[in-house]
Scaffold this active site. Structure first.
Site, PDB file in Angstrom:
ATOM      1  N   TYR A   1       0.832  -1.218   0.000  1.00 48.80           N
ATOM      2  CA  TYR A   1       0.000   0.000   0.000  1.00 48.80           C
ATOM      3  C   TYR A   1       0.869   1.271   0.000  1.00 48.80           C
ATOM      4  CZ  TYR A   1      -4.599   2.195   0.700  1.00 48.80           C
ATOM      5  OH  TYR A   1      -5.760   2.911   0.552  1.00 48.80           O
TER       6      TYR A   1
ATOM      7  N   LYS B   1      -3.387   8.091   3.159  1.00 50.83           N
ATOM      8  CA  LYS B   1      -4.577   7.827   3.988  1.00 50.83           C
ATOM      9  C   LYS B   1      -4.361   8.288   5.432  1.00 50.83           C
ATOM     10  CE  LYS B   1      -7.486   5.953   1.062  1.00 50.83           C
ATOM     11  NZ  LYS B   1      -8.545   6.842   0.511  1.00 50.83           N
TER      12      LYS B   1
HETATM   13  N1  LIG Z   1     -11.513  -0.485  -2.810  1.00 55.18           N
HETATM   14  C1  LIG Z   1     -10.975  -0.614  -1.596  1.00 55.18           C
HETATM   15  O1  LIG Z   1     -10.488  -1.683  -1.223  1.00 55.18           O
HETATM   16  C2  LIG Z   1     -10.989   0.560  -0.658  1.00 55.18           C
HETATM   17  C3  LIG Z   1     -10.845   0.330   0.725  1.00 55.18           C
HETATM   18  C4  LIG Z   1     -10.833   1.414   1.596  1.00 55.18           C
HETATM   19  C5  LIG Z   1     -10.974   2.698   1.085  1.00 55.18           C
HETATM   20  N2  LIG Z   1     -11.122   2.889  -0.268  1.00 55.18           N
HETATM   21  C6  LIG Z   1     -11.250   4.267  -0.762  1.00 55.18           C
HETATM   22  O2  LIG Z   1     -12.529   4.453  -1.318  1.00 55.18           O
HETATM   23  C7  LIG Z   1     -12.472   5.562  -2.196  1.00 55.18           C
HETATM   24  C8  LIG Z   1     -13.173   5.196  -3.497  1.00 55.18           C
HETATM   25  O3  LIG Z   1     -12.424   4.226  -4.196  1.00 55.18           O
HETATM   26  P1  LIG Z   1     -13.066   2.941  -4.875  1.00 55.18           P
HETATM   27  O4  LIG Z   1     -12.422   1.778  -4.234  1.00 55.18           O
HETATM   28  O5  LIG Z   1     -14.555   3.036  -4.909  1.00 55.18           O
HETATM   29  O6  LIG Z   1     -12.462   2.984  -6.342  1.00 55.18           O
HETATM   30  P2  LIG Z   1     -12.934   3.714  -7.699  1.00 55.18           P
HETATM   31  O7  LIG Z   1     -11.797   3.511  -8.669  1.00 55.18           O
HETATM   32  O8  LIG Z   1     -14.268   3.247  -8.109  1.00 55.18           O
HETATM   33  O9  LIG Z   1     -13.023   5.251  -7.253  1.00 55.18           O
HETATM   34  C9  LIG Z   1     -11.900   6.106  -7.188  1.00 55.18           C
HETATM   35  C10 LIG Z   1     -12.356   7.428  -7.783  1.00 55.18           C
HETATM   36  O10 LIG Z   1     -11.362   8.446  -7.650  1.00 55.18           O
HETATM   37  C11 LIG Z   1     -11.560   9.311  -8.747  1.00 55.18           C
HETATM   38  N3  LIG Z   1     -10.438  10.214  -8.965  1.00 55.18           N
HETATM   39  C12 LIG Z   1      -9.130   9.887  -9.184  1.00 55.18           C
HETATM   40  N4  LIG Z   1      -8.418  11.008  -9.402  1.00 55.18           N
HETATM   41  C13 LIG Z   1      -9.289  12.062  -9.309  1.00 55.18           C
HETATM   42  C14 LIG Z   1      -9.153  13.469  -9.443  1.00 55.18           C
HETATM   43  N5  LIG Z   1      -7.976  14.043  -9.741  1.00 55.18           N
HETATM   44  N6  LIG Z   1     -10.263  14.246  -9.283  1.00 55.18           N
HETATM   45  C15 LIG Z   1     -11.451  13.688  -8.988  1.00 55.18           C
HETATM   46  N7  LIG Z   1     -11.641  12.355  -8.863  1.00 55.18           N
HETATM   47  C16 LIG Z   1     -10.562  11.565  -9.031  1.00 55.18           C
HETATM   48  C17 LIG Z   1     -11.756   8.345  -9.913  1.00 55.18           C
HETATM   49  O11 LIG Z   1     -12.352   8.997 -11.035  1.00 55.18           O
HETATM   50  C18 LIG Z   1     -12.679   7.326  -9.291  1.00 55.18           C
HETATM   51  O12 LIG Z   1     -14.032   7.661  -9.502  1.00 55.18           O
HETATM   52  C19 LIG Z   1     -10.993   5.923  -2.335  1.00 55.18           C
HETATM   53  O13 LIG Z   1     -10.673   6.969  -1.447  1.00 55.18           O
HETATM   54  C20 LIG Z   1     -10.320   4.651  -1.888  1.00 55.18           C
HETATM   55  O14 LIG Z   1      -8.988   4.860  -1.444  1.00 55.18           O
HETATM   56  C21 LIG Z   1     -11.148   1.850  -1.129  1.00 55.18           C
END
Ligand SMILES: NC(=O)c1ccc[n+]([C@@H]2O[C@H](COP(=O)([O-])OP(=O)(O)OC[C@H]3O[C@@H](n4cnc5c(N)ncnc54)[C@H](O)[C@@H]3O)[C@@H](O)[C@H]2O)c1
Length: 257
Positions: free
Chosen positions: A154, A161
């Site tokens: 990570y 984060k």
């Molecule tokens: N998937 C996991 O395992 C997980 C676990 C914990 C937290 N998260 C967090 O959840 C959140 C959503 O991620 P996800 O897993 O749904 O993936 P996802 O890929 O569906 O969403 C990530 C989003 O970030 C957007 N993004 C990236 N750069 C950007 C920018 N410059 N301006 C605006 N938007 C931008 C992308 O367009 C995308 O819609 C993130 O913060 C991620 O770190 C994810």
């Protein structure tokens, strides 16, 4: 209108596929009485197509959180669809490939800076951009992955984060006098586009499958989304600067468990 979020107007960032955590948030929010405006980044026609799969097709506004002009005009562009905002969802994360997958010692500052701007600083940028539309009782909610520990692969995203978790506490401090809350949901691993870009992500998947006390479904975004809805609702009126774990209980265990 009935439901947990009856009458609430929400701005939801981060939809890119129907696996996005933000998509589940938007869907459940609509099902629970909210009006949802989405923001999209980059592939706008894709986001617009995905938006049509919601129970109610939602308007999509373009927002790159690193673009100062787009941030400055956000409130006016949101106002074309709703007359105010009761909640803002930050579901955004990105780190260049050098920052993930084990290259912690070699990632150049320029790449780390991008990860921090998109994944950490943007939480504040988004909240400030939306602030003219918000009033007492409003809430900002973001998504983190437990940053109290160092995880394999990570790397700089973990540092980003940790910064996000701190930024949420500072936002709680600075917006508290306006009656606006800031809270995070700390989700377990979910198979989204962002997750697929992390080399070695299957190590998280295996760990959760083996150890999460409640079990963990890697393809079910709904538990994390439900927690976001709860934090956006009127049922956490005195909670801010908090992190709610939605990880099957994984965070509660010791390393040898
Ligand atoms: N998937 C996991 O395992 C997980 C676990 C914990 C937290 N998260 C967090 O959840 C959140 C959503 O991620 P996800 O897993 O749904 O993936 P996802 O890929 O569906 O969403 C990530 C989003 O970030 C957007 N993004 C990236 N750069 C950007 C920018 N410059 N301006 C605006 N938007 C931008 C992308 O367009 C995308 O819609 C993130 O913060 C991620 O770190 C994810």
């Amino acid at each position: 209108m009935s439901g947990l979020l009856a009458g609430k107007r929400l701005l939801v960032t981060g939809v890119i596929t129907d696996q996005s955590i933000a998509f589940s948030v938007a869907r459940l929010a609509q099902e629970n009485g909210a009006t949802v405006v989405l923001t999209g980044f980059g592939r706008m026609s894709l986001v617009e197509r995905i938006a049509k799969r919601l129970p109610e097709p939602a308007p999509v506004i373009e927002l790159d959180v690193t673009d100062a002009d787009q941030l400055a005009s956000l409130a006016d562009r949101v106002r074309e669809h709703v007359d105010g905002l009761d909640g803002v969802v930050h579901s955004i994360g990105f780190a260049p490939a050098s920052c993930l997958g084990g290259g912690f010692l070699d990632a150049p500052w320029e790449d780390v800076a991008t990860a921090l701007q998109v994944s950490t600083y943007s939480y504040k940028s988004l909240a400030v951009a939306a602030l003219p539309l918000m009033s007492a009782g409003g809430a900002v909610v973001g998504l983190t992955f437990d940053a109290t520990k160092a995880w394999p692969v990570y790397d700089w995203m973990g540092v980003a984060k940790a910064g996000l978790e701190s930024a949420s506490r500072y936002l709680a401090l600075h917006l508290g006098s306006k009656g606006i809350r800031s809270n995070l949901v700390s989700a377990g691993p979910l198979r989204t586009m962002a997750a697929k870009s992390i080399p070695g992500f299957e190590r998280f998947e295996d760990a959760w499958a083996e150890r999460a006390p409640l079990g963990w479904v890697l393809t079910d975004q709904e538990p994390a989304a439900r927690a976001c809805l709860a934090l956006l609702s009127d049922w956490f009126p005195a909670t801010t600067g908090e992190i709610v774990h939605v990880d099957g209980g994984y965070h509660a265990l010791g390393a040898a468990t």
